[in-house]
Design an enzyme around this catalytic site. Sequence first.
Site, PDB file in Angstrom:
ATOM      1  N   GLU A 129      42.756  69.413  92.218  1.00 29.02           N
ATOM      2  CA  GLU A 129      43.680  68.355  92.636  1.00 29.02           C
ATOM      3  C   GLU A 129      44.707  68.888  93.625  1.00 29.02           C
ATOM      4  OE1 GLU A 129      44.689  67.018  88.697  1.00 29.02           O
ATOM      5  OE2 GLU A 129      42.674  66.182  88.481  1.00 29.02           O
ATOM      6  N   GLY A 135      41.893  68.833  80.478  1.00 28.18           N
ATOM      7  CA  GLY A 135      42.853  67.925  81.099  1.00 28.18           C
ATOM      8  C   GLY A 135      43.219  66.797  80.163  1.00 28.18           C
ATOM      9  N   HIS A 140      43.797  74.596  91.547  1.00 35.03           N
ATOM     10  CA  HIS A 140      43.173  73.444  90.884  1.00 35.03           C
ATOM     11  C   HIS A 140      42.637  72.481  91.949  1.00 35.03           C
ATOM     12  CE1 HIS A 140      42.664  69.795  88.534  1.00 35.03           C
ATOM     13  NE2 HIS A 140      42.612  70.586  87.475  1.00 35.03           N
ATOM     14  N   GLU A 166      35.186  74.551  87.314  1.00 38.20           N
ATOM     15  CA  GLU A 166      35.482  73.129  87.155  1.00 38.20           C
ATOM     16  C   GLU A 166      34.761  72.313  88.225  1.00 38.20           C
ATOM     17  OE1 GLU A 166      39.183  72.283  84.787  1.00 38.20           O
ATOM     18  OE2 GLU A 166      39.854  72.451  86.846  1.00 38.20           O
ATOM     19  N   GLY A 168      37.828  64.409  84.694  1.00 39.46           N
ATOM     20  CA  GLY A 168      38.465  63.111  84.447  1.00 39.46           C
ATOM     21  C   GLY A 168      37.505  62.038  83.980  1.00 39.46           C
ATOM     22  N   SER A 225      36.084  67.247  81.699  1.00 42.59           N
ATOM     23  CA  SER A 225      35.763  66.331  80.602  1.00 42.59           C
ATOM     24  C   SER A 225      35.336  67.041  79.320  1.00 42.59           C
ATOM     25  CB  SER A 225      34.711  65.309  81.038  1.00 42.59           C
ATOM     26  OG  SER A 225      35.221  64.553  82.117  1.00 42.59           O
ATOM     27  N   ASN A 278      45.881  71.472  80.306  1.00 43.98           N
ATOM     28  CA  ASN A 278      46.486  71.120  81.593  1.00 43.98           C
ATOM     29  C   ASN A 278      46.969  69.671  81.501  1.00 43.98           C
ATOM     30  OD1 ASN A 278      47.198  70.643  84.222  1.00 43.98           O
ATOM     31  ND2 ASN A 278      45.099  70.555  85.008  1.00 43.98           N
ATOM     32  N   TRP A 279      48.270  69.528  81.286  1.00 41.07           N
ATOM     33  CA  TRP A 279      48.824  68.176  81.098  1.00 41.07           C
ATOM     34  C   TRP A 279      48.883  67.385  82.409  1.00 41.07           C
ATOM     35  CZ3 TRP A 279      53.787  68.924  77.572  1.00 41.07           C
ATOM     36  CH2 TRP A 279      53.388  69.322  76.305  1.00 41.07           C
ATOM     37  N   LYS A 280      48.638  68.047  83.521  1.00 39.80           N
ATOM     38  CA  LYS A 280      48.783  67.408  84.839  1.00 39.80           C
ATOM     39  C   LYS A 280      50.180  66.770  84.929  1.00 39.80           C
ATOM     40  CE  LYS A 280      43.860  66.669  84.901  1.00 39.80           C
ATOM     41  NZ  LYS A 280      42.760  66.298  85.757  1.00 39.80           N
TER      42      LYS A 280
HETATM   43  C1  PEP Z   1      41.289  69.433  84.845  1.00 42.33           C
HETATM   44  O1  PEP Z   1      41.806  68.643  85.617  1.00 42.33           O
HETATM   45  O2  PEP Z   1      41.502  70.657  84.933  1.00 42.33           O
HETATM   46  C2  PEP Z   1      40.399  68.918  83.833  1.00 42.33           C
HETATM   47  C3  PEP Z   1      39.560  69.721  83.230  1.00 42.33           C
HETATM   48  O3  PEP Z   1      40.524  67.596  83.571  1.00 42.33           O
HETATM   49  P1  PEP Z   1      39.685  66.713  82.522  1.00 42.33           P
HETATM   50  O4  PEP Z   1      39.562  67.511  81.260  1.00 42.33           O
HETATM   51  O5  PEP Z   1      40.502  65.499  82.372  1.00 42.33           O
HETATM   52  O6  PEP Z   1      38.348  66.491  83.140  1.00 42.33           O
END
Ligand code: PEP
Length: 261
Positions: free
Chosen positions: A98, A235, A96, A166, A172, A214, A10-12
């Site tokens: 976010e 992410g 998601h 998640e 993050g 993470s 997930n490149w966001k």
């Molecule tokens: C995400 O936002 O889906 C995610 C898993 O982010 P990160 O790996 O940066 O925690």
Amino acid sequence: MKKKTLIVANWKMNPGSAAEARALFNRTKQTGSRLERMETVICPPFPYLGLFARAATTRVFLGAQDVFWANSARATGEVSPEMLKDLGVSYCIVGHSERRALGETDDIVSKKLRAALAEGLIPIVCVGEKERDSGGHYFSTLKSQIAASFSGVTRAQVRDTVIAYEPLWAIGKSAREAAEPRAIREMSIFIRKVLSDLFGAEAAQFPRILYGGSAEEANTASILSEGDVSGLLVGHASLNAEGFGEMLKVANTFETLNSKL
Ligand code: PEP
């Protein structure tokens, strides 16, 4: 045929230019294409999807980070399931955290999930608690999130879904602050039980359950070996082609899967 381990990038809202996106996509695809025991899904921001419209392979798939709930509507700024399908997108993230933080409710998530399924996209439905309380209320939070998000989904359809657990408190950060494999395992078993209550024990065996929050190179092996999940939603670590490539290689060594097939 067994479903393969699934690693979703997930490149966001990254990277900042099409040139960088191309470079990251090509390097990730190069590694993912060599790995026969797993599937890689790359979810770039919408403007870059068209760049990779014909780039998917049998091992590396294109995913979207969101989707609208209808193919035809007055909906400025939205992207329909039909448009995604036409671009060669196979998977789409739905709900998601976010997006939920920007106002997306369980009801909206449910509409998006059903629209994605109707178009033949594989939805990756994100669920997770904001925090862990000592009274264990996060279990009921998760249960009601799943029940509401999957409302209106049929027993036949649920087989084609992916659920990403998640926990918001783990997103993050760094591998050290991710959920412990034992806790991930517990939540994976709980999610399967919730699905079983909603759809029956047989259908509930099919969805793949992923962990996100993470996941990095340092904890990929422990989560995949002890977390009872079929893969990861990644992410920030997916933006580093080299490190992410190492995660893919580790994932390729795991055959233990938590879903039927
Ligand atoms: C995400 O936002 O889906 C995610 C898993 O982010 P990160 O790996 O940066 O925690």
